[in-house]
Design a protein around this motif. Sequence first.
Motif, short mmCIF file in Angstrom:
data_model
loop_
_atom_site.label_atom_id
_atom_site.label_comp_id
_atom_site.label_asym_id
_atom_site.label_seq_id
_atom_site.Cartn_x
_atom_site.Cartn_y
_atom_site.Cartn_z
N ALA A 32 -20.33 -28.32 -36.85
CA ALA A 32 -19.98 -27.77 -35.54
C ALA A 32 -20.08 -26.26 -35.50
CB ALA A 32 -18.57 -28.21 -35.15
N GLY A 33 -20.67 -25.66 -36.48
CA GLY A 33 -20.76 -24.22 -36.62
C GLY A 33 -20.98 -23.86 -38.07
N LEU A 54 -24.20 -30.80 -34.38
CA LEU A 54 -23.86 -30.91 -32.96
C LEU A 54 -24.43 -29.76 -32.12
CD1 LEU A 54 -20.08 -31.95 -33.25
CD2 LEU A 54 -22.10 -33.43 -33.07
N GLY A 55 -25.15 -28.86 -32.75
CA GLY A 55 -25.65 -27.69 -32.06
C GLY A 55 -26.68 -27.97 -30.98
N LYS A 61 -21.21 -27.28 -24.71
CA LYS A 61 -21.12 -25.83 -24.70
C LYS A 61 -20.76 -25.33 -23.31
CE LYS A 61 -24.77 -25.56 -28.20
NZ LYS A 61 -26.12 -25.04 -28.54
N MET A 75 -18.36 -27.03 -28.61
CA MET A 75 -19.37 -26.26 -29.32
C MET A 75 -19.57 -24.86 -28.75
SD MET A 75 -20.50 -27.74 -32.00
CE MET A 75 -22.05 -26.88 -32.28
N SER A 77 -19.14 -21.08 -28.81
CA SER A 77 -18.91 -20.16 -29.93
C SER A 77 -17.71 -19.27 -29.66
CB SER A 77 -20.14 -19.30 -30.17
OG SER A 77 -20.31 -18.36 -29.12
N THR A 111 -17.37 -22.14 -33.90
CA THR A 111 -17.09 -22.70 -32.58
C THR A 111 -15.60 -23.00 -32.41
OG1 THR A 111 -17.46 -24.99 -33.31
CG2 THR A 111 -19.38 -23.75 -32.48
N GLY A 114 -14.92 -26.60 -33.56
CA GLY A 114 -15.00 -26.73 -35.01
C GLY A 114 -13.76 -26.19 -35.69
#
Length: 283
Positions: A32-33, A54-55, A61, A75, A77, A111, A114
């Motif tokens: 997740a990051g 998962l990006g 997002k 997700m 950031s 994230t 995450g």
Amino acid sequence: MIPAQFDYVRPTTVEEAVQALRDGGDDAKLLAGGQSLLPVLRLRMADPSLIIDLGGIAELKGVREDGDSVVVGAMTSHYDVARDDTLRQHVALIQEATKTVADPQVRHRGTLGGALAHADPAGDLAAPALALDAQFVIAGPDGTRTVAAADFFEDYFTTAIGEGELLTEIRFPKYTGWGARYEKFNRVAQAWSIVAVAATVKTDGGSITDARIGLTNMAGTPVRARGVEAALVGQSATEDNVRQAAQAAAEGTSPTADADAGSDYREHLARVLTGRAVLAAVG
């Protein structure tokens, strides 16, 4: 070191990610990051057979308003959380805490979801989420479900996310007009919190009408300082009143003793930092 060999998939929808988790079973890990997972992989402290990145899932997002709530995709950031205007207006506390996370490089890659799913007791975002009464939306084979922050963090590095499930979004009630402050104590810049306090406070005419306070690294999970909250409500927002209420900050906590601090020192820090955070939040 070099990680052990693993398979890699990058789904584009939540449904694909859930299916990949089902196919990978216990040996699958979500990316997740990667700011916590990648070091563990490099040290071979974990050797999953499958990494699910998962990006590539756009729906996870971004920030949006939904009635009385602000919804943040899992997700999103840290960098985007820290600069979002909607969060600045309605959920300032999560921004205050996010700005203290590690360094700019980590904040660009890490994230919100995450970090919360990792549930490190020294992490900086769980206590604000708890103080803000956030709601966690979790997707799995049986559909989606919503878990309150009070029930989401279960133990050290353990959350309510079950096998085959993933966190999709975090829903924050709006705290428009509330003051906010995240007060963090660490040994060196960019390090984990020895203790930190997340405070958001509502005032009216110089009096405190409501307060939400969460403590970082004072137990295996984030803790609400409910004794302080109760002591603040109805009081004038003076330094003496705030510092007196802050004396209850360590009640109900169970801080550990380690190389950074003893449990009694952490209790002292909780009281001092709570006073600072609330005073800053009320201006």
